[in-house]
Design an enzyme around this catalytic site. Structure first.
Site, mmCIF file in Angstrom:
data_model
loop_
_atom_site.group_PDB
_atom_site.id
_atom_site.type_symbol
_atom_site.label_atom_id
_atom_site.label_comp_id
_atom_site.label_asym_id
_atom_site.label_seq_id
_atom_site.Cartn_x
_atom_site.Cartn_y
_atom_site.Cartn_z
ATOM 1 N N SER A 1 35.791 -14.144 -63.127
ATOM 2 C CA SER A 1 34.587 -13.314 -63.315
ATOM 3 C C SER A 1 33.628 -13.927 -64.328
ATOM 4 C CB SER A 1 34.984 -11.897 -63.745
ATOM 5 O OG SER A 1 33.969 -10.961 -63.445
ATOM 6 N N LYS B 1 28.857 -9.149 -59.169
ATOM 7 C CA LYS B 1 28.985 -10.560 -58.816
ATOM 8 C C LYS B 1 29.233 -10.767 -57.322
ATOM 9 C CE LYS B 1 30.476 -12.050 -63.403
ATOM 10 N NZ LYS B 1 30.979 -10.916 -64.192
ATOM 11 N N SER C 1 31.336 -5.842 -63.052
ATOM 12 C CA SER C 1 31.334 -7.151 -62.387
ATOM 13 C C SER C 1 31.422 -7.097 -60.876
ATOM 14 C CB SER C 1 32.465 -8.027 -62.934
ATOM 15 O OG SER C 1 32.140 -8.490 -64.226
#
Length: 303
Positions: free
Chosen positions: A144, A88, A85
């Site tokens: 997230s 992101k 993640s």
């Protein structure tokens, strides 16, 4: 930081004991290529303050002083790995190249379905709710949320495929030459993409240069009261470093392929310290290690 002479045998033993294997230079990435097999890194000189260097068990790490450019720690910083993640961060960065924080996006059933089908972390967005881009960035970066990632990528590609292409183009513009993205959330679909600790530090620096993103990544909690356009939401940041001196975030991540990942930063005195850990096998240890590296680097700045 690289010295021009070779380490002495005694100092080399100290560096190895401290877990401070340094970086190598990887070859240029092929589109959607899987990370290569780990390689042996050439020995580089250790920082002048190596004697009290924290042990770093993560396979790859990189820590710099963004204010001066000084490299405080580097271990396999150019080894390509999945980053989960941390992807992101690039999603958020690209969105704010194309949108204003006050713009609005309607969450669709496809956004919700995409996130829940893959078992990704979610912000529990509800189809039909219309949220500002800023609130969707909180949904993206704190819990997230893959649902927020899909909504933003769909809206500002326009279309997810076009958005991912822009993520890769932006990576090239930032000098992230060992990075390939295949989606907007970092889940291991289509091979999952790859990056390096050095590239992710460069991206974290760019993210923190945006005032909106610095505010978002530094938030421990964010609440969105209900309005006629959406229900109420409450999100908690997964980054356990927040609340420690000067901490700014930046992003956590985990997949089985990537292990536990962390992009972290803190303002200490006149310095902004930025670091990344990749491939850690223990979730709690990544925060402990990052905190120790920040303290150690901050002490070195004062020397």
């Amino acid at each position: 930081m690289q010295l021009t002479h070779r380490l002495s045998g005694a100092l080399l033993g100290l560096v190895v004991a401290a877990g401070a294997t340094t970086a190598t230079t990887a070859t240029a990435p092929a589109a959607h290529a899987a990370p290569p097999v780990a390689h042996v890194a050439p020995v580089q000189a250790a920082p002048a303050h190596a004697a009290d260097m924290p042990a770093v068990l993560a396979p790859a790490a990189h820590v710099i002083d963004a204010t001066t450019g000084r490299v405080h720690f580097s271990k396999e910083a150019d080894l390509r790995r999945p980053v989960a993640s941390l992807t992101k961060m690039m999603t958020a960065y690209v969105v704010l190249q194309r949108a204003e924080p006050t713009d609005k996006v309607e969450v669709t059933a496809d956004d919700v379905r995409y996130a829940s089908a893959g078992g990704a972390a979610v912000a529990h967005l509800r189809a039909g709710d219309t949220l500002t881009v800023e609130n969707l960035l909180y949904a993206l970066m704190l819990p997230s949320g893959a649902d927020a990632a899909h909504a933003l990528a769909r809206a500002y590609g326009p279309g997810v495929e076009e958005f991912v292409a822009e993520m890769n183009a932006t990576a090239r513009r930032l000098g992230m030459d060992d990075t390939v993205y295949v989606n907007a959330d970092g889940m291991p679909y289509g091979g999952g993409g790859h990056s390096t600790a050095r590239d992710q530090v460069r991206l974290a620096q760019a993210v923190l240069e945006n005032p909106t993103l610095e505010k978002v990544t530094s938030a421990r909690y964010h609440m969105v009261p209900a309005t006629s356009e959406h229900g109420s939401y409450s999100w908690r940041n997964t980054n356990r470093l927040l609340g420690t001196p000067g901490a700014l975030g930046v992003k956590t991540g985990f997949t089985r392929a990537a292990g536990y990942t962390l992009a972290f930063a803190a303002d200490r005195g006149e310095s902004r310290l930025v670091g990344v850990l990749l491939g850690e096998s223990d979730s709690s240890r990544r925060f402990q290690t990052a905190g120790a590296l920040l303290d150690w680097a901050a002490a070195a700045v004062q020397q």
